[in-house]
Motif scaffolding. Structure first.
Motif, PDB file in Angstrom:
ATOM      1  N   PHE A 174       8.907 -29.675 -48.965  1.00 34.85           N
ATOM      2  CA  PHE A 174      10.587 -30.014 -49.691  1.00 34.85           C
ATOM      3  C   PHE A 174      10.852 -30.090 -50.945  1.00 34.85           C
ATOM      4  N   PHE A 181      10.723 -26.382 -52.208  1.00 39.59           N
ATOM      5  CA  PHE A 181      11.997 -25.462 -52.107  1.00 39.59           C
ATOM      6  C   PHE A 181      13.098 -25.975 -53.219  1.00 39.59           C
ATOM      7  N   GLU A 225      17.937 -19.830 -46.046  1.00 44.80           N
ATOM      8  CA  GLU A 225      16.826 -20.688 -46.016  1.00 44.80           C
ATOM      9  C   GLU A 225      15.981 -20.662 -45.903  1.00 44.80           C
ATOM     10  N   TYR A 226      14.452 -21.772 -46.409  1.00 46.27           N
ATOM     11  CA  TYR A 226      14.057 -22.275 -45.440  1.00 46.27           C
ATOM     12  C   TYR A 226      13.608 -21.685 -44.012  1.00 46.27           C
TER      13      TYR A 226
END
Length: 414
Positions: free
Chosen positions: A102, A105, A269-270
């Motif tokens: 994370f 990101f 995203e992600y």
């Protein structure tokens, strides 16, 4: 300006709850044509609170989810929400910032957002700033000053911020009419927060108010869960009480277009789990949702309940099978997905523990089921046969953690 943590009176009472005149209609557009989508009963009303005993966790209040679809703007929301049953306070621990995955990101997203907005100096306002992790990143990269709002602000968890920037002020309060008075910004950011705000329309109106008070062309960046993925795949673990709003690209862009923002970019995203829009205030209302898009989303939602039911039955059967075989099962991830998963499969009697790398979660208990939350080192003694990861994006990170501890259990992911 130094990094300041201020707590406002009444910080735990969300001012953006629905007013009496707003009930019975869409909180985003005011429409009254509402199509029932999904009902869930006896759902824990909080999923990220740090509770000290199994008894307290199991006794925590429960509520009802009654998702409906606005046939005008495609907004999906829980019309059974009782905001008095939710708590956003310094007991609320939602951060993912202890995960290396994370953090990478976040760092990449901050760099891209600074580049795409051309932000250099000025002021960034972040609504739902957590402990200031992302706001510090943005301000450090751009040289901007920052103002963040979050009722869950806690000095005890400030360790999640790795690199601090000068000129960042954090306020331990909800974003409200009072806090928006006279507030000016070059960029207004809200990440993974709008899904928690009952009156989505009034939030967008406050963003418009800040834009009118600011220099021409204030920009916005709004990030929320990508809900078409939830609807299409029956991702029941992403339906929980605090999330009263479920936006699609159509409903999110239409909401801010109605309030004078021209949408300049839409991204997912992600691993496709997050939907983000970037826009600029022009003061001119934009287009709504086309009839074709309304029909497409309505058709998708008509099958959502059946897909959810099938997914829940599959996972319930798997956990029960492992239990009957005497094979220990643990869940990795004690946040909202974990609470929703364990609740949906009937309490998770076949699950012994829940694992989380966040040190502030360890030693507490899962809301609703009372499962103990432990750190990864505890697995050396537990020796699980199966680990179920609550978010597939962390699968490789979890696999590496397990291998480093000499463990090679069956590894599954939602």
């Amino acid at each position: 300006m130094p990094d300041i943590m201020e707590a406002a009176p009444g910080r735990f009472a969300n001012p953006l709850t629905l007013r009496p005149g707003e009930r019975g209609c869409c909180p985003a557009c005011g429409g009254r044509a509402l199509l029932p989508v999904l009902r869930m009963e006896r759902v824990p009303t909080n999923s990220c609170l740090m509770l000290g005993t199994p008894a307290e966790a199991r006794a925590y209040p429960r509520g009802e989810i009654d998702l409906v679809f606005c046939e005008e703007c495609c907004f999906v929301f829980n019309r059974a929400l009782d905001p008095k049953l939710t708590e956003y306070s310094d007991r609320y621990e939602p951060t993912q910032g202890y995960s290396p995955t994370f953090r990478r990101f976040h760092q990449d997203l901050a760099a891209r957002l600074v580049a795409e907005t051309g932000l250099r100096g000025g002021t960034v306002v972040e609504v739902g700033c957590g402990q200031g992790e992302f706001l510090h990143l943005l301000c450090r990269l751009s040289g901007a000053r920052g103002i963040g709002f979050d009722p869950c602000l806690s000095e005890a968890r400030a360790d999640v911020v790795q690199d601090r920037a000068e000129g960042v002020q954090l306020r331990g309060e909800f974003f409200s009419d009072r806090s928006a008075e006279g507030l000016q910004a070059d960029l207004l950011v809200s990440k993974m927060t709008l899904e928690h705000i009952p009156s989505a329309g009034r939030f967008a109106a406050l963003a418009e108010q800040v834009a009118r008070q600011s220099a021409p062309g204030m920009q916005i960046f709004i990030q929320i869960p990508e809900c078409e993925r939830i609807f299409a795949h029956g991702a029941f673990e992403d339906v929980y009480y605090e999330h009263c709003n479920y936006f699609t690209e159509a409903s999110l862009t239409a909401l801010f277009a109605r309030h004078g923002f021209a949408i300049e970019g839409v991204t997912r995203e992600y691993a496709g789990q997050y939907l983000a829009i970037r826009g600029r205030y022009t003061g001119r209302p934009g287009p709504g949702v086309s009839e074709a898009e309304r029909a497409r989303l309505r058709a998708m939602l008509e099958h959502f309940r059946d897909v959810c039911t099938a997914q829940i039955a599959q996972w319930r059967a798997l956990v029960e099978q492992r239990r009957s075989e005497g094979k220990p099962v643990v869940v990795w991830g004690s946040g909202s997905k974990g609470v929703s998963f364990l609740t949906a499969i009937g309490g998770g009697e076949g699950v012994s523990h829940v694992v989380d790398i966040n040190p502030h979660r360890q030693g507490h208990f899962m809301v609703g089921t009372g499962h103990p939350i432990v750190g990864p080192d505890a697995l050396r003694e537990i020796r699980p046969a199966t680990v179920i990861v609550m978010n597939a994006v962390y699968r490789e990170e979890v696999a590496a953690d397990l291998k480093a501890r000499g463990l090679e259990p069956e590894l599954l992911a939602l």
